[in-house]
Design an enzyme around this catalytic site. Structure first.
Site, short mmCIF file in Angstrom:
data_model
loop_
_atom_site.label_atom_id
_atom_site.label_comp_id
_atom_site.label_asym_id
_atom_site.label_seq_id
_atom_site.Cartn_x
_atom_site.Cartn_y
_atom_site.Cartn_z
N VAL A 157 31.62 -41.56 31.71
CA VAL A 157 31.72 -40.78 30.47
C VAL A 157 30.35 -40.29 30.01
CG1 VAL A 157 31.65 -42.69 28.79
CG2 VAL A 157 33.06 -40.65 28.33
N TYR A 158 29.27 -40.98 30.39
CA TYR A 158 27.92 -40.52 30.04
C TYR A 158 27.54 -39.31 30.92
CZ TYR A 158 22.81 -40.44 29.58
OH TYR A 158 21.50 -40.04 29.38
N ALA A 159 27.48 -39.54 32.22
CA ALA A 159 27.08 -38.43 33.11
C ALA A 159 28.11 -37.30 33.05
CB ALA A 159 26.92 -38.94 34.54
N SER A 161 29.84 -36.36 30.52
CA SER A 161 29.71 -35.55 29.29
C SER A 161 28.39 -34.78 29.25
CB SER A 161 29.86 -36.44 28.05
OG SER A 161 28.91 -37.48 28.05
#
Ligand SMILES: NC(=O)c1ccc[n+]([C@@H]2O[C@H](COP(=O)([O-])OP(=O)(O)OC[C@H]3O[C@@H](n4cnc5c(N)ncnc54)[C@H](OP(=O)(O)O)[C@@H]3O)[C@@H](O)[C@H]2O)c1
Length: 251
Positions: A157-159, A161
């Site tokens: 979900v970090y990379a 987004s």
């Protein structure tokens, strides 16, 4: 040919209270830039004031403004403040970001919404507003992550987004042809700031360190000069994602 110095250039920096954003503000101040020091959390205000003072001490000018950049009216408000203070905007640098590291099976809807709000939506509307407001010859830089070139779990979900920013960058750089505005993304390796550590363990920190050419994490001092370069002599770099990470990931 566009001007290549930051003398009297107005630079809006999203997330400039501390760490990378603050160092970028300080780096460009000595060239005589006029910096809009943005912060988000009320608890960041003191740090933002210190950054603004450091900019003035180094020969630049500064104003400070609080905004939640996940809200488009607050993004617009940030640019209004810049124009109210300095009559124009030349450059926009956005360092706002948020990280969650966990298996995809454990990512909640709330996690997803928060991450995409900061890492994608805020980035998009900072770029959109810059597209509307920047003077010809301006520059746009958005900070993403070297994980965009990694084959790894846990950062879905970090990379994920941050990843849309690459396409926003390519699209906007093309749309701004003819105005000499370059648009780029900078992708640091894991950086030695308070942003990085809470998501990691002793073992994962050791692994991240072992993945660069000197066994160390990326330093904000390795990134800020690259951002300054893109705002000045690097003006011909356009539509790119620059991985600045000691070889941590490549593509
Ligand atoms: N540290 C790393 O390992 C690493 C590696 C690669 C890329 N990056 C990226 O580098 C950038 C800077 O990170 P950093 O290490 O310098 O950490 P940082 O100082 O914590 O930067 C994150 C910034 O995002 C701002 N922010 C969070 N939510 C926001 C919102 N809703 N609206 C506006 N701003 C918001 C924070 O402001 P407040 O604190 O005021 O809320 C803070 O200034 C981030 O985009 C991050 O994803 C970091």
């Amino acid at each position: 040919m566009p001007g290549r110095t930051l003398k009297d250039k107005v630079v809006v920096i999203g997330g400039a209270s501390r760490n990378l954003g603050s160092l970028i503000a300080r780096e460009i101040a000595s060239d005589g830039a006029k910096v809009v020091v943005h912060y988000n959390s009320p608890s960041s205000k003191d740090d933002a004031m210190k950054t603004a003072q450091a900019v003035k001490d180094a020969g630049g000018e500064s104003v400070v403004h609080e905004a939640d950049l996940t809200k488009t009216d607050e993004v617009e408000g940030l640019f209004e403040v810049a124009i109210g203070a300095f009559d124009k905007v030349d450059c926009m640098v956005n360092t706002a970001g948020m990280v969650i590291k966990k298996p995809m099976a454990e990512v909640t809807e709330d996690d997803y919404d928060k991450m995409f709000a900061v890492n994608s939506k805020a980035a998009f509307f900072m770029m959109r507003e810059a597209a509307k407001r920047l003077e010809d010859g301006g520059k746009i830089v958005t900070v993403v992550t070297s994980l965009l070139a990694a084959y790894t779990g846990l950062y879905s979900v970090y990379a994920g987004s941050k990843s849309p920013v690459e396409h926003f960058t390519r699209a906007l750089s093309k749309e701004l042809f003819g105005r000499n505005i370059s648009v780029n993304a900078v992708a640091p390796g894991p950086m030695d700031t308070g942003f990085f550590y809470p998501a990691e363990t002793e073992d994962s920190i050791a692994f991240h360190k072992s993945s660069s050419m000197n066994g160390e994490l990326t330093k904000i001092g390795d990134i800020a000069p690259c951002v300054k370069f893109l705002l000045t002599d690097g003006w011909w770099v356009n539509g790119q994602t620059l991985f600045v990470n000691g070889g941590y990931t490549t593509r």
